[in-house]
Design a protein around this motif. Sequence first.
Motif, PDB file in Angstrom:
ATOM      1  N   ARG A 467       0.687  -1.218  -0.203  1.00 45.24           N
ATOM      2  CA  ARG A 467      -0.168   0.067   0.026  1.00 45.24           C
ATOM      3  C   ARG A 467       0.544   1.254  -0.348  1.00 45.24           C
ATOM      4  O   ARG A 467       0.499   2.295   0.889  1.00 45.24           O
ATOM      5  CB  ARG A 467      -1.157  -0.118   1.198  1.00 45.24           C
ATOM      6  CG  ARG A 467      -1.361  -0.775   1.145  1.00 45.24           C
ATOM      7  CD  ARG A 467      -2.735  -0.802   1.859  1.00 45.24           C
ATOM      8  NE  ARG A 467      -3.839  -0.063   1.319  1.00 45.24           N
ATOM      9  CZ  ARG A 467      -4.861  -0.139   0.435  1.00 45.24           C
ATOM     10  NH1 ARG A 467      -5.130  -1.049  -0.416  1.00 45.24           N
ATOM     11  NH2 ARG A 467      -6.048   1.436   0.251  1.00 45.24           N
ATOM     12  N   CYS A 468       1.774   1.050  -0.452  1.00 42.87           N
ATOM     13  CA  CYS A 468       3.438   2.622  -0.423  1.00 42.87           C
ATOM     14  C   CYS A 468       2.152   3.438  -1.685  1.00 42.87           C
ATOM     15  O   CYS A 468       1.766   2.893  -2.383  1.00 42.87           O
ATOM     16  CB  CYS A 468       4.161   2.033  -1.147  1.00 42.87           C
ATOM     17  SG  CYS A 468       5.431   3.175  -1.338  1.00 42.87           S
ATOM     18  N   SER A 469       2.416   4.316  -1.727  1.00 45.17           N
ATOM     19  CA  SER A 469       1.925   5.979  -2.306  1.00 45.17           C
ATOM     20  C   SER A 469       2.604   5.229  -3.481  1.00 45.17           C
ATOM     21  O   SER A 469       4.018   5.441  -3.851  1.00 45.17           O
ATOM     22  CB  SER A 469       1.848   7.165  -1.872  1.00 45.17           C
ATOM     23  OG  SER A 469       2.810   7.383  -0.725  1.00 45.17           O
ATOM     24  N   GLN A 470       2.019   6.981  -4.632  1.00 40.30           N
ATOM     25  CA  GLN A 470       2.874   6.470  -5.925  1.00 40.30           C
ATOM     26  C   GLN A 470       4.470   7.241  -5.783  1.00 40.30           C
ATOM     27  O   GLN A 470       5.647   7.197  -6.136  1.00 40.30           O
ATOM     28  CB  GLN A 470       2.181   7.167  -7.034  1.00 40.30           C
ATOM     29  CG  GLN A 470       2.522   7.841  -8.513  1.00 40.30           C
ATOM     30  CD  GLN A 470       1.604   7.952  -9.478  1.00 40.30           C
ATOM     31  OE1 GLN A 470       0.596   8.406  -8.950  1.00 40.30           O
ATOM     32  NE2 GLN A 470       1.999   8.521 -10.392  1.00 40.30           N
ATOM     33  N   PHE A 471       4.193   8.079  -5.086  1.00 35.51           N
ATOM     34  CA  PHE A 471       5.648   9.300  -5.032  1.00 35.51           C
ATOM     35  C   PHE A 471       5.458   8.798  -3.310  1.00 35.51           C
ATOM     36  O   PHE A 471       5.174  10.413  -2.669  1.00 35.51           O
ATOM     37  CB  PHE A 471       5.085  10.532  -5.303  1.00 35.51           C
ATOM     38  CG  PHE A 471       4.581  10.537  -6.487  1.00 35.51           C
ATOM     39  CD1 PHE A 471       5.596  10.565  -7.137  1.00 35.51           C
ATOM     40  CD2 PHE A 471       3.490  10.994  -6.617  1.00 35.51           C
ATOM     41  CE1 PHE A 471       5.639   9.887  -9.078  1.00 35.51           C
ATOM     42  CE2 PHE A 471       3.251  11.283  -8.433  1.00 35.51           C
ATOM     43  CZ  PHE A 471       4.161  10.866  -9.260  1.00 35.51           C
ATOM     44  N   PRO A 472       6.654   8.153  -2.761  1.00 36.54           N
ATOM     45  CA  PRO A 472       6.200   7.918  -0.925  1.00 36.54           C
ATOM     46  C   PRO A 472       6.972   8.846  -0.464  1.00 36.54           C
ATOM     47  O   PRO A 472       6.951   9.361   1.173  1.00 36.54           O
ATOM     48  CB  PRO A 472       7.094   6.001  -1.492  1.00 36.54           C
ATOM     49  CG  PRO A 472       7.360   6.085  -2.227  1.00 36.54           C
ATOM     50  CD  PRO A 472       6.930   7.235  -3.204  1.00 36.54           C
ATOM     51  N   HIS A 473       7.894   9.852  -1.123  1.00 36.99           N
ATOM     52  CA  HIS A 473       8.482  11.488  -0.444  1.00 36.99           C
ATOM     53  C   HIS A 473       7.828  12.301  -0.361  1.00 36.99           C
ATOM     54  O   HIS A 473       8.943  12.873  -0.874  1.00 36.99           O
ATOM     55  CB  HIS A 473       9.826  11.180  -0.369  1.00 36.99           C
ATOM     56  CG  HIS A 473      10.478   9.663   0.620  1.00 36.99           C
ATOM     57  ND1 HIS A 473      10.508   9.180   1.608  1.00 36.99           N
ATOM     58  CD2 HIS A 473      10.682   8.845  -0.683  1.00 36.99           C
ATOM     59  CE1 HIS A 473      11.275   8.168   2.052  1.00 36.99           C
ATOM     60  NE2 HIS A 473      11.609   7.460   0.387  1.00 36.99           N
ATOM     61  N   GLY A 474       6.499  12.536  -1.183  1.00 36.94           N
ATOM     62  CA  GLY A 474       5.645  13.139  -1.500  1.00 36.94           C
ATOM     63  C   GLY A 474       5.447  14.323  -1.201  1.00 36.94           C
ATOM     64  O   GLY A 474       4.215  15.213  -1.854  1.00 36.94           O
ATOM     65  N   ASP A 475       4.995  14.734  -0.430  1.00 32.07           N
ATOM     66  CA  ASP A 475       4.278  15.509  -0.020  1.00 32.07           C
ATOM     67  C   ASP A 475       4.596  16.860   0.908  1.00 32.07           C
ATOM     68  O   ASP A 475       6.106  16.726   1.803  1.00 32.07           O
ATOM     69  CB  ASP A 475       4.128  14.847   1.938  1.00 32.07           C
ATOM     70  CG  ASP A 475       2.067  15.672   2.048  1.00 32.07           C
ATOM     71  OD1 ASP A 475       2.335  16.854   2.302  1.00 32.07           O
ATOM     72  OD2 ASP A 475       1.835  15.327   3.072  1.00 32.07           O
ATOM     73  N   TYR A 476       4.520  17.316  -0.282  1.00 36.51           N
ATOM     74  CA  TYR A 476       5.300  18.892  -0.320  1.00 36.51           C
ATOM     75  C   TYR A 476       5.726  19.854   1.155  1.00 36.51           C
ATOM     76  O   TYR A 476       6.528  20.325   1.247  1.00 36.51           O
ATOM     77  CB  TYR A 476       5.565  19.079  -1.969  1.00 36.51           C
ATOM     78  CG  TYR A 476       5.454  20.729  -1.807  1.00 36.51           C
ATOM     79  CD1 TYR A 476       6.958  20.956  -1.856  1.00 36.51           C
ATOM     80  CD2 TYR A 476       5.118  21.873  -2.380  1.00 36.51           C
ATOM     81  CE1 TYR A 476       7.446  22.278  -2.198  1.00 36.51           C
ATOM     82  CE2 TYR A 476       5.081  22.913  -2.536  1.00 36.51           C
ATOM     83  CZ  TYR A 476       6.712  23.725  -2.737  1.00 36.51           C
ATOM     84  OH  TYR A 476       7.188  24.576  -2.971  1.00 36.51           O
ATOM     85  N   ALA A 477       3.901  19.849   0.765  1.00 36.26           N
ATOM     86  CA  ALA A 477       4.073  20.752   1.984  1.00 36.26           C
ATOM     87  C   ALA A 477       4.373  20.464   3.428  1.00 36.26           C
ATOM     88  O   ALA A 477       5.106  21.221   4.198  1.00 36.26           O
ATOM     89  CB  ALA A 477       2.369  21.517   2.309  1.00 36.26           C
ATOM     90  N   PHE A 478       4.591  19.509   3.425  1.00 31.84           N
ATOM     91  CA  PHE A 478       4.928  18.622   4.731  1.00 31.84           C
ATOM     92  C   PHE A 478       6.572  18.338   5.189  1.00 31.84           C
ATOM     93  O   PHE A 478       6.822  19.256   5.753  1.00 31.84           O
ATOM     94  CB  PHE A 478       4.203  17.678   4.893  1.00 31.84           C
ATOM     95  CG  PHE A 478       4.495  16.331   5.946  1.00 31.84           C
ATOM     96  CD1 PHE A 478       3.997  16.447   7.115  1.00 31.84           C
ATOM     97  CD2 PHE A 478       5.918  15.503   6.450  1.00 31.84           C
ATOM     98  CE1 PHE A 478       4.478  15.781   8.800  1.00 31.84           C
ATOM     99  CE2 PHE A 478       5.897  14.418   7.051  1.00 31.84           C
ATOM    100  CZ  PHE A 478       5.260  15.430   8.623  1.00 31.84           C
TER     101      PHE A 478
END
Length: 761
Positions: A467-478
């Motif tokens: 269930r890993c996301s498409q961009f695992p390190h991609g929460d820009y704002a966070f």
Amino acid sequence: MTKTVCIVGAGPSGLVAAKTLLHDTPKDSFKVTIFEEQSRIGGLWPKDPGDGDGLVHPEMVANQSRHTMQYSDMPWHEDTPQFPLAWMVGQYLEGYAEKYPGFDLLLGTKIVEADMTPESTWTIQTVCDGQKEETTWSFDYLLVASGFFGDPKMPSFIPKAPSIPIIHSSRYRSLENLLGSGAGRKGKILIVGGQMSGVEIAATIASHHSSALHSPTSPGVDNASELSVHHVVQRPIWIFPLFTTPEPKSSRPRFLPVDLNSYDLSKRPKPLTDTQGHITKEAAKFANSLFQGALGTDQSEFSSLLRVAPEYSEEQPWLAMSDSYLGFVRAGNITVSHGKLEAVEGSIVTLSNDEKLDDIAAIVLATGFEATNSINFLPANVLEGLSFASDHPEHPVALAFHNTHHPNFPTLGFVGFYRSPYWGVMEMQARFVAKLWSDTIGSPSMASALEADKGLERTLALRDDPRCSQFPHGDYAFIMNQIASALDMQISPLPSGLVVPEAEKGTPMDILTPSRYIPSSLPPNRKAANLKNITKTNETALSALNSNRFLAQAVFRSLLGTWTLDRTLKSKLPSHPSGRFVGTAKFQPRKGTRDGREDDQHVSGPGALGDEYLYVEEGEFRADNGLVFRATRKYVWRYVEKRDELSVWFTREGKTGNEGKRADYLFHIVEFEGIEPSAPTSCPWTGPRSEGQHQVAPSTKRSKPTTTKGWAAKAGHLCIDDFYDVKYEFRFAGVNIKDWTMEYDVKGPKKNYTIAGVYSR
């Protein structure tokens, strides 16, 4: 004492790291040397329109706007499009390197080996182009900025000597480049890969194919009409256009660059939490619902195979960016199949569902990149300490605190080494590494951030997470917020007088850009550059929400493909019979042409021609007097971003073949309500044919905007003694036009009739 730093790579990450170490720390803290294997700086980004040797097509459109793809104190040139072309990004980077000098740059120099000494310093071995002799260097620190997209990834089962062209998507430049101008190949051009690069390259190839079919010039490839574009994807993916709306439920929405909507902090609950990595079923359902709401569709109207059906609602969403992909699919220019490529035998491919596709003319593999070669110079003991795993391409190494370092190797740093790095994050990572290496006292916020960090454990856990996301390190704002907190850096408020007006639910937008995170003290010139960036972003948003800027672009994008046309003609003169026309109207994309505007000095330079469609309508006209006949007409529709201008042009009347596809002279410019009309002007592109007989004029009674269900627009054209008063209405559903109308009210000495047409899918 000055510390020496080796930076690997002169792309966006390496350049911002060098600038940060040299210009954002006390003077003489660091001496920086950048080693770049290529003969130029820029990494993936080409240096000019003719630079086709890299991994990015020079004319590829960036999928983030210049408000996100920027450094905090480096403004873009005023004439740059909202979404720059790849070569423009390369020139921006060259300007950045010139603005912030001081580092030593060795081009054409490859690092072949790096060894860490017992004192944790670094011994570097390099080799220059065309030479065998190695050079040895010593540095206090090593910073890896070699990029996550190192080498194109090719499936192991691809034949070594295929009978058809097979290339990686990063190598595609044109149909001629793919097929060969004299090859005369027929059949399917197969694109494999259904994520970002797959969607982008499929749309690019479809646009080249459409242009070959509908351009008035030579197609450049043999048998263009006997080629088709086929795209293999594993599952549905959300396709976002480059401009979206904060009001997707309105039939009259305003439009903004997609990232200005996506990175609106007013929509995020506080405090910010990471929305990427492991995606629960509940989080997936929320995200899929959010994407469907933002687009106003589940995409079934384009293709059942692209519909994000309820059975996918609990799957982690995938997304891609393209202005034309969905339109091409709906129009039949791209055929979609579900599956995974399993085998290639001659001109036949086999998919994972046992479906076979034959008559393959060429294959383009959008299968991603390998990151392992970007760090193959690191010694084995360091790779082992980084938990290196070549069989986990999305997570090849485990790094701490948002992919910046590893606690066991204090003199080794990373910037931009994760999938889909944002420029703002690169800049923040560089600031964090610089602080880590220069903070001899140790700040409480840094210590707290390092103590609480779970980056190593998180990466290792995601390696086998289904269930890993498409961009695992991609929460820009966070990520921006987390690194800023560690650096004791506060987000800057929007400047006084530039607050974006209320866009949704009475809440002012709070747009995140890299320029809102800056060091506490900057010299005046950098403060001015930073303020210019913030000001330009806010002015862009204000103009979009207050004056319908980008509406013309959204309309033009959404017209692509085939419409059902039902038009009535009502004449008040017996010499012109009334009647009804029923048929189709096709908007067929092609490369912009100069036809009809050869003398326009403003239409010059790369990208100045804009985009255009060849409009062809065909159908049957039934007159009230019983006369029935087939009818067809052609126009050229154009959009030029520099003018934010949508225009309609007559084609060369009576001409056949390619000559009949050429634009002749301007019919009218579409003026949307809320935009002040221009004064009547002689058409500047009519050429010798018009001799002043044709004028572009605003339509009558334009003092007040028309209240309609959709966006209203008007135009006027004076043809000798006849005046054409044109009215449009475009009704949106989400980001796409649902239906639209066009009316002509034509009056002159021998003409008095009204034409009303309804366009629907």
